[in-house]
Design a protein around this motif. Structure first.
Motif, PDB file in Angstrom:
ATOM      1  N   ALA A  46     -30.011  54.176 -32.678  1.00 42.24           N
ATOM      2  CA  ALA A  46     -29.340  54.031 -33.968  1.00 42.24           C
ATOM      3  C   ALA A  46     -28.817  52.611 -34.169  1.00 42.24           C
ATOM      4  O   ALA A  46     -28.649  52.159 -35.306  1.00 42.24           O
ATOM      5  N   GLU A  47     -28.571  51.888 -33.082  1.00 39.33           N
ATOM      6  CA  GLU A  47     -28.084  50.512 -33.175  1.00 39.33           C
ATOM      7  C   GLU A  47     -29.205  49.534 -33.559  1.00 39.33           C
ATOM      8  O   GLU A  47     -28.927  48.453 -34.077  1.00 39.33           O
ATOM      9  N   LEU A  48     -30.461  49.900 -33.303  1.00 36.51           N
ATOM     10  CA  LEU A  48     -31.578  49.013 -33.606  1.00 36.51           C
ATOM     11  C   LEU A  48     -31.874  49.028 -35.104  1.00 36.51           C
ATOM     12  O   LEU A  48     -31.596  50.013 -35.794  1.00 36.51           O
ATOM     13  N   PRO A  49     -32.434  47.943 -35.645  1.00 35.85           N
ATOM     14  CA  PRO A  49     -32.752  47.923 -37.078  1.00 35.85           C
ATOM     15  C   PRO A  49     -33.820  48.951 -37.448  1.00 35.85           C
ATOM     16  O   PRO A  49     -34.743  49.199 -36.679  1.00 35.85           O
ATOM     17  N   ARG A  50     -33.705  49.531 -38.614  1.00 34.61           N
ATOM     18  CA  ARG A  50     -34.658  50.554 -39.051  1.00 34.61           C
ATOM     19  C   ARG A  50     -36.061  49.991 -39.200  1.00 34.61           C
ATOM     20  O   ARG A  50     -37.034  50.618 -38.834  1.00 34.61           O
ATOM     21  N   ASN A  51     -36.164  48.810 -39.772  1.00 35.20           N
ATOM     22  CA  ASN A  51     -37.487  48.233 -40.025  1.00 35.20           C
ATOM     23  C   ASN A  51     -38.167  47.761 -38.755  1.00 35.20           C
ATOM     24  O   ASN A  51     -39.303  47.305 -38.811  1.00 35.20           O
ATOM     25  N   ALA A  52     -37.510  47.862 -37.621  1.00 34.63           N
ATOM     26  CA  ALA A  52     -38.126  47.474 -36.358  1.00 34.63           C
ATOM     27  C   ALA A  52     -38.908  48.625 -35.743  1.00 34.63           C
ATOM     28  O   ALA A  52     -39.560  48.451 -34.723  1.00 34.63           O
TER      29      ALA A  52
END
Length: 98
Positions: A46-52
């Protein structure tokens, strides 16, 4: 022709996916993980960017940027496959006749 903004957005997503690929692989949930480990991995994801995330990518035509009617074999949309094939610019493709 797709809007330039949509093509640029897709290019930014491709860069992010490459940048965060190792981190997403580290937080993948396995069947053998305990519930505590699963929760930790979910919070880390959840901490990582969505578009990644690679599921956010969409196949687009190399010439026009069109997202629909995409042919994986050529990397083009259906209109470009048809025009290039009729011009004889796609190797191994010819018009059928019977």
């Amino acid at each position: 022709m797709a809007k330039l903004a949509l093509r640029n957005k897709q290019d930014r997503r491709v860069k992010l996916v490459k940048k965060y690929a190792a981190k997403y692989d580290a937080v993948k949930i396995k069947k053998t993980d305990t519930p505590e480990v699963r929760m930790e991995k979910m919070k880390a994801a959840a901490e990582l960017p969505r578009n990644a995330n690679k599921t956010r990518l969409h196949n687009r035509c190399a010439i026009t940027g069109r997202a629909r009617g995409f042919s994986r074999m050529f990397g083009l949309c259906r209109q470009q496959v048809r025009t290039l094939a009729s011009e004889g610019k796609l190797p191994g493709v010819r018009k059928s006749s019977w």
